[in-house]
Design an enzyme around this catalytic site. Structure first.
Site, PDB file in Angstrom:
ATOM      1  N   LEU A  26      21.861  16.012   6.332  1.00 42.04           N
ATOM      2  CA  LEU A  26      23.115  15.878   6.559  1.00 42.04           C
ATOM      3  C   LEU A  26      23.472  14.624   6.887  1.00 42.04           C
ATOM      4  CD1 LEU A  26      24.551  19.089   8.153  1.00 42.04           C
ATOM      5  CD2 LEU A  26      24.387  18.646   5.721  1.00 42.04           C
ATOM      6  N   GLU A 174       5.528  20.165   4.141  1.00 41.77           N
ATOM      7  CA  GLU A 174       6.130  19.044   4.860  1.00 41.77           C
ATOM      8  C   GLU A 174       5.308  18.440   5.812  1.00 41.77           C
ATOM      9  OE1 GLU A 174       9.439  17.918   3.508  1.00 41.77           O
ATOM     10  OE2 GLU A 174       8.679  18.927   1.674  1.00 41.77           O
ATOM     11  N   HIS A 247      13.769  20.552   8.296  1.00 35.85           N
ATOM     12  CA  HIS A 247      12.650  20.886   8.999  1.00 35.85           C
ATOM     13  C   HIS A 247      12.780  21.670  10.249  1.00 35.85           C
ATOM     14  CE1 HIS A 247      11.357  17.279   6.568  1.00 35.85           C
ATOM     15  NE2 HIS A 247      10.702  18.269   6.015  1.00 35.85           N
ATOM     16  N   CYS A 368      10.591  12.509  14.455  1.00 31.12           N
ATOM     17  CA  CYS A 368      10.229  12.214  13.113  1.00 31.12           C
ATOM     18  C   CYS A 368       9.309  11.044  12.982  1.00 31.12           C
ATOM     19  CB  CYS A 368      11.523  12.065  12.465  1.00 31.12           C
ATOM     20  SG  CYS A 368      12.233  13.410  11.709  1.00 31.12           S
TER      21      CYS A 368
END
Length: 446
Positions: A26, A174, A247, A368
């Protein structure tokens, strides 16, 4: 065996921009088309890393990948000099070109899945580079990631560095963003929690894609030689994915025996927690900190990235520290929850905040930006010392960023062929600073 957990952050690359390439992210969609600040981005990342190193934590870096990725464009039929390839690609296939310019490798949590030597059958540290095949701009990262990991963690005595899983949708992987390790202490055997969004052989029909498959999780556990009794494979909730948690690390983070997660993180919360308790039996007692949706709505959790924080065992402190993005202090529900969290007697005693807004606007918080790697003393000694942060490296990287990075970069600026040369000059200099060798990148090999 004694061990520490090191954080290896991805350096923000020279082409950091807001092209809005990541479906289901988003923040990336919201900021698409805005002008980015590459120099500010890399300096923010360096400041966060220095803060941890100054506290006594081991902090390293993964280098940016070669972008714009001219070899990828040549493989797709573009010809001419490198500058001509880039000009032609941007003119004829601008969406493709923007994908080949993404600096997304900065989010090192997606670089690989890591299993410490305490958990593996052969007693080596195993890493599998992620294939990231769910999005075009990230799907080109895997080979360069594996090469970087081999340069940083060299030699087969201590490290087993694996190439990405097969480049096929059944094995969509991922990386560590869908993996949590829980343990009594870093050097002790632990429980490895793998989280998937979909089964490869089911029909997935939802607002956003589910990027990680169960089959990828199973393959990684086998490949790393993990004891099936200490592996938990759980499903991320559909509600979280449809809310924008692309994730699992957007709704869950763990450290030591502590799992800190949102109420909607897992499809079957009680089943997942029971499986962790069973796997941990005889090793440690898991500690679960569940955040109710009534206190932190899932939308606030995702927009503030409360769970995309680094949960850290801080030197000389009995309780853990949550290093959260500034946005958690600016969101009413997460601010109130964090105040309540540290006021109690739970395992998290302090919340600190990091300014990583350049990353956050593309959908990546403090967690991240880092790949967690548990290292024994022998393994730590075997790591390439050129990538470990100290005062010398911090000064060198700060000067490097200020010399080579643009202050601003808009999506339209990406068309400039000078960006190819500028990025290469920067990366060539970086290989000397970090002792990565003179043939690390494709362009260096001629």
């Amino acid at each position: 065996m004694s061990a520490i957990e090191a954080n290896f952050d991805g350096l923000v690359g020279p082409t950091h921009n807001y092209a809005g390439l990541s479906e289901g992210n988003l923040a990336s969609a919201k900021n698409a088309g805005n002008t980015a600040a590459p120099r500010a981005g890399v300096l923010e990342g360096l400041a966060k890393a220095k803060r941890l190193a100054d506290a006594g934590l081991v902090q390293g870096f993964l280098p940016p990948q070669e972008r714009p990725f001219i070899p990828g464009l040549r493989a797709l039929g573009f010809t001419g000099s490198d500058r001509e390839v880039w000009e032609n690609a941007f003119r004829k296939a601008p969406v493709l070109a923007r994908n080949m310019a993404s600096a997304s490798a900065m989010w090192a949590a997606n670089a690989a899945t890591v299993s410490p030597s305490a958990d593996t059958a052969d007693g080596r540290l195993h890493m599998s580079a992620a294939n990231l095949l769910s999005t075009l701009h990230r799907s080109i990262e895997g080979p360069q990631t594996a090469q970087a990991l081999r340069a940083i963690f060299p030699g087969p005595d201590h490290f087993a560095i694996h190439d990405p899983l097969p480049f096929q949708s059944a094995y969509a992987d991922e990386g560590a963003a869908n993996h949590v390790r829980l343990c009594a202490e870093h050097g002790a055997p632990g429980v490895e929690l793998f989280v998937y969004g979909r089964d490869a052989f089911e029909t997935w029909d939802a607002r956003f894609p589910a990027r990680q498959t169960r089959q990828a999780c199973e393959a990684l556990a086998r490949r790393h030689g993990l004891d099936p009794d200490t592996v938990v494979i759980a499903r991320q909730s559909r509600a979280a994915i449809e809310a924008g948690a692309f994730h699992n690390d957007v709704v869950c983070v763990g450290n030591g025996p502590v799992l800190f997660f949102h109420e909607l993180a897992f499809e079957d919360t009680e089943g997942t927690l029971d499986a962790i308790r069973s796997a941990a039996k005889g090793l440690f007692d898991p500690v679960f900190v569940e955040v109710p949706d009534a206190e932190v709505p899932i939308g606030d959790a995702i927009s503030s990235y409360l769970f995309n924080s680094q949960l850290l065992s801080w030197p000389d402190e009995d309780r853990m520290v949550l290093l959260a993005p500034m946005e958690t202090a600016e969101t009413a529900s997460t601010k109130a929850y964090c105040e309540k969290l540290v006021a109690g007697n739970g395992p998290i005693g302090r919340v600190e905040h990091a300014d990583v807004r350049q990353s956050m606007r593309n959908g990546g918080g403090p967690a991240c930006l880092r790949l967690r790697v548990v290292l024994t003393e022998a393994e730590r000694a075997a790591v390439n010392p050129g990538v470990i942060l100290d005062d010398r490296l911090f000064a060198a990287l700060t000067d490097w960023a200020k010399t080579h990075y643009r202050e601003s970069l808009s999506p339209a600026d990406l068309a400039d062929p000078d960006l190819v040369d500028e990025s290469r000059v920067a990366l060539d200099a970086l290989t000397r600073i970090m002792d990565l060798g003179g043939d690390f990148y494709d362009f260096q090999r001629g």
